[in-house]
Motif scaffolding. Structure first.
Motif, PDB file in Angstrom:
ATOM      1  N   GLY A   1     -33.007 120.664 -61.273  1.00 21.68           N
ATOM      2  CA  GLY A   1     -32.166 119.487 -61.476  1.00 21.68           C
ATOM      3  C   GLY A   1     -31.031 119.378 -60.480  1.00 21.68           C
ATOM      4  O   GLY A   1     -30.413 118.318 -60.350  1.00 21.68           O
ATOM      5  N   GLU A   2     -30.758 120.483 -59.761  1.00 25.96           N
ATOM      6  CA  GLU A   2     -29.682 120.469 -58.764  1.00 25.96           C
ATOM      7  C   GLU A   2     -30.186 120.186 -57.345  1.00 25.96           C
ATOM      8  O   GLU A   2     -29.406 120.209 -56.400  1.00 25.96           O
ATOM      9  CB  GLU A   2     -28.951 121.813 -58.780  1.00 25.96           C
ATOM     10  CG  GLU A   2     -27.987 121.983 -59.941  1.00 25.96           C
ATOM     11  CD  GLU A   2     -26.764 121.088 -59.808  1.00 25.96           C
ATOM     12  OE1 GLU A   2     -26.166 121.038 -58.723  1.00 25.96           O
ATOM     13  OE2 GLU A   2     -26.417 120.426 -60.793  1.00 25.96           O
ATOM     14  N   VAL A   3     -31.471 119.935 -57.181  1.00 31.19           N
ATOM     15  CA  VAL A   3     -31.992 119.623 -55.851  1.00 31.19           C
ATOM     16  C   VAL A   3     -31.292 118.372 -55.315  1.00 31.19           C
ATOM     17  O   VAL A   3     -31.299 117.321 -55.977  1.00 31.19           O
ATOM     18  CB  VAL A   3     -33.518 119.400 -55.895  1.00 31.19           C
ATOM     19  CG1 VAL A   3     -34.017 118.821 -54.568  1.00 31.19           C
ATOM     20  CG2 VAL A   3     -34.237 120.704 -56.221  1.00 31.19           C
ATOM     21  N   PRO A   4     -30.643 118.456 -54.156  1.00 28.73           N
ATOM     22  CA  PRO A   4     -29.959 117.269 -53.616  1.00 28.73           C
ATOM     23  C   PRO A   4     -30.927 116.104 -53.407  1.00 28.73           C
ATOM     24  O   PRO A   4     -32.030 116.288 -52.882  1.00 28.73           O
ATOM     25  CB  PRO A   4     -29.398 117.768 -52.279  1.00 28.73           C
ATOM     26  CG  PRO A   4     -29.275 119.253 -52.447  1.00 28.73           C
ATOM     27  CD  PRO A   4     -30.445 119.641 -53.297  1.00 28.73           C
ATOM     28  N   GLY A   5     -30.515 114.918 -53.854  1.00 26.57           N
ATOM     29  CA  GLY A   5     -31.361 113.737 -53.711  1.00 26.57           C
ATOM     30  C   GLY A   5     -32.685 113.888 -54.422  1.00 26.57           C
ATOM     31  O   GLY A   5     -33.729 113.458 -53.920  1.00 26.57           O
ATOM     32  N   ALA A   6     -32.646 114.503 -55.614  1.00 25.92           N
ATOM     33  CA  ALA A   6     -33.880 114.858 -56.328  1.00 25.92           C
ATOM     34  C   ALA A   6     -34.819 113.662 -56.481  1.00 25.92           C
ATOM     35  O   ALA A   6     -34.426 112.601 -56.952  1.00 25.92           O
ATOM     36  CB  ALA A   6     -33.532 115.431 -57.702  1.00 25.92           C
ATOM     37  N   ASP A   7     -36.054 113.863 -56.063  1.00 27.35           N
ATOM     38  CA  ASP A   7     -37.150 112.935 -56.312  1.00 27.35           C
ATOM     39  C   ASP A   7     -38.393 113.807 -56.463  1.00 27.35           C
ATOM     40  O   ASP A   7     -38.336 115.021 -56.236  1.00 27.35           O
ATOM     41  CB  ASP A   7     -37.287 111.891 -55.203  1.00 27.35           C
ATOM     42  CG  ASP A   7     -37.582 112.482 -53.833  1.00 27.35           C
ATOM     43  OD1 ASP A   7     -38.129 113.603 -53.753  1.00 27.35           O
ATOM     44  OD2 ASP A   7     -37.287 111.813 -52.828  1.00 27.35           O
ATOM     45  N   PRO A   8     -39.526 113.233 -56.877  1.00 22.83           N
ATOM     46  CA  PRO A   8     -40.699 114.088 -57.116  1.00 22.83           C
ATOM     47  C   PRO A   8     -41.080 114.975 -55.942  1.00 22.83           C
ATOM     48  O   PRO A   8     -41.422 116.147 -56.127  1.00 22.83           O
ATOM     49  CB  PRO A   8     -41.787 113.069 -57.454  1.00 22.83           C
ATOM     50  CG  PRO A   8     -41.045 111.928 -58.080  1.00 22.83           C
ATOM     51  CD  PRO A   8     -39.764 111.835 -57.306  1.00 22.83           C
ATOM     52  N   GLU A   9     -41.019 114.444 -54.735  1.00 32.01           N
ATOM     53  CA  GLU A   9     -41.427 115.222 -53.568  1.00 32.01           C
ATOM     54  C   GLU A   9     -40.475 116.387 -53.314  1.00 32.01           C
ATOM     55  O   GLU A   9     -40.909 117.531 -53.093  1.00 32.01           O
ATOM     56  CB  GLU A   9     -41.488 114.307 -52.333  1.00 32.01           C
ATOM     57  CG  GLU A   9     -41.958 115.021 -51.077  1.00 32.01           C
ATOM     58  CD  GLU A   9     -42.055 114.085 -49.882  1.00 32.01           C
ATOM     59  OE1 GLU A   9     -42.286 114.584 -48.770  1.00 32.01           O
ATOM     60  OE2 GLU A   9     -41.908 112.865 -50.065  1.00 32.01           O
TER      61      GLU A   9
END
Length: 423
Positions: free
Chosen positions: A216-224
């Motif tokens: 959930g902390e991935v910057p700019g989270a999107d599926p890819e």
């Protein structure tokens, strides 16, 4: 022990500490009040009042149990959401491996109510808390505790504290892989992960059992981007295993999964190769238990995979119109002390008058004071002083924490239980 501790919650006396409960119930035990099966709307409850839907709560508990089983995932729901031992127990009964927590106090609450497996999704370097963990492990051979590490310094502090405590069992740790630059905690590079793992190997009081992180902390989270990071996490586990870092383990822990991307976790973990020991693929979603009418309603993975099921918002904050100064404005008696507002304002869902409930058409919450909700009303709004307005809330984690004892009500308003929280 667990059932005895939970039963004692029903022996607590109802008094002024518990918002919204009927004043004439003072002196009754919680169990006695529950046995009366009072009606939320007609039997003396006062506003503001937060309630959980019995039916929707049960639906949500079943939905994630089914999802985890279908995808071969172990499940340790994040207990910080509710901090409610009664809900922890229901989650365990629904097949949960254990309970995830974030800080030592929360772990102590879980242990007081018999939770035997705790995954601390955080670093732990507090010497006093580590002494407590060591004592709990030494006193109960069946207790399993796992926590994050993300620095050599942290490993050194843990080892020093546990050595000083005379711990006889090592504490299990997982290396936390950071979600990217500018993200929260976690090791930023694979080379640094290896250095932390080496430090664990050199600490007599620690045992490396896997890898973990929070997508959930991935910057700019999107599926890819989320799937790319999850594949890094799985690859880290594979590399550690090839290097012999998991030698002698009965199982290897690979853990991720908040409430917004558990579909991606399920997909990527399903791709994971076999390792030298069985892999405990541990999902940690927590907000599902009550779901919400805002943030998680928008983000739930079930929006992307509706064939897999769905969640239902179980909270309703009942508040009463106390002022109607103009045709365009009204005020109810619940505010920041009662409602989550860190992500979204509450949403007016229904109006109740004289036992009849109808949609809250033409009513919008525009702001919160400490003890007032500001409502904007259009010409189609039928709203009078004295009406009850049911608000939907956004963000379960900051809804539970404002209420010590929460009624659980069936669809007709019959209160069948009370949930005690410990924040």
């Amino acid at each position: 022990m667990v059932l005895d501790a939970l039963a004692r919650l029903t022996e607590e006396r109802v008094d002024h500490r518990f918002k919204g409960l009927p004043p004439d119930a003072a002196g009754l035990t919680v169990g006695e009040l529950a046995a009366q099966r009072r009606n939320l709307f007609t039997d003396g409850f006062t506003t503001p009042l937060l309630a959980l839907s019995a039916e929707r709560l049960e639906h949500n508990l079943a939905a994630l149990e089914t999802y985890a089983e279908r995808h071969g995932l172990a499940f340790a729901p994040h207990g910080k959401t509710s901090m409610a031992p009664q809900l922890f127990q229901r989650q365990i009964e629904r097949g949960a491996w254990g309970i995830t927590l974030a800080v030592p106090h929360q772990a102590r609450v879980a242990r007081a109510y018999g939770i035997r497996r705790i995954f601390l999704a955080n670093e732990l370097v507090d010497a006093a808390a580590l002494r407590w963990v060591a004592a709990e492990q030494d006193a109960d051979p069946a207790f399993r505790f796992v926590c994050y590490v993300d620095s050599v310094r942290g490993v050194e502090l843990m080892d020093a504290a546990l050595t000083a405590s005379g711990a006889s069992r090592p504490v299990d740790v997982v290396v936390e892989l950071g979600a990217g630059e500018g993200a929260r905690t976690g090791v930023r590079t694979e080379a640094e992960c290896a250095a932390v793992a080496d430090a664990v190997a050199g600490a007599r009081t620690l045992r490396l059992v896997g890898v973990a992180g929070y997508e959930g902390e991935v910057p700019g989270a999107d599926p890819e981007r989320v799937r790319a990071w999850l594949r890094r996490l799985v690859a880290l586990a594979v590399d550690f295993d090839k290097a012999g870092r998991f030698a002698g383990l009965d199982e290897i822990v690979v853990s991720a999964g908040g409430s917004a991307w558990f579909d991606a976790v399920a997909d990527v973990f399903a791709e994971a190769p076999e390792l030298s020991a069985p892999v405990l693929k541990l999902l940690r979603s927590g907000a599902y238990v009550s779901h919400d009418d805002g943030h998680y309603e928008r983000l739930t993975p079930f929006n992307r995979v509706p064939r897999e099921g769905g969640l239902e918002p179980a909270f309703r904050l009942w508040t009463q119109v106390v002022s109607r100064p103009t045709a365009e404005q009204a005020f109810t008696n619940a505010g920041k002390r009662d409602a989550a507002y860190d992500l979204d304002l509450p949403v007016a869902k229904v109006v109740s008058r004289d036992g009849a409930e109808r949609p809250a058409t033409g009513i919008e919450v525009t702001g919160l004071s400490d003890q007032h909700a500001w409502l904007r009303t259009s010409g189609e709004a039928d709203l009078e002083v004295g009406d009850w307005v049911g608000l939907g809330l956004s963000h379960p984690c900051t809804s539970f924490d404002k209420w010590v004892l929460i009624p659980v009500a069936e669809a007709d308003g019959t209160v069948v239980d009370y949930i005690r929280t410990f924040f």
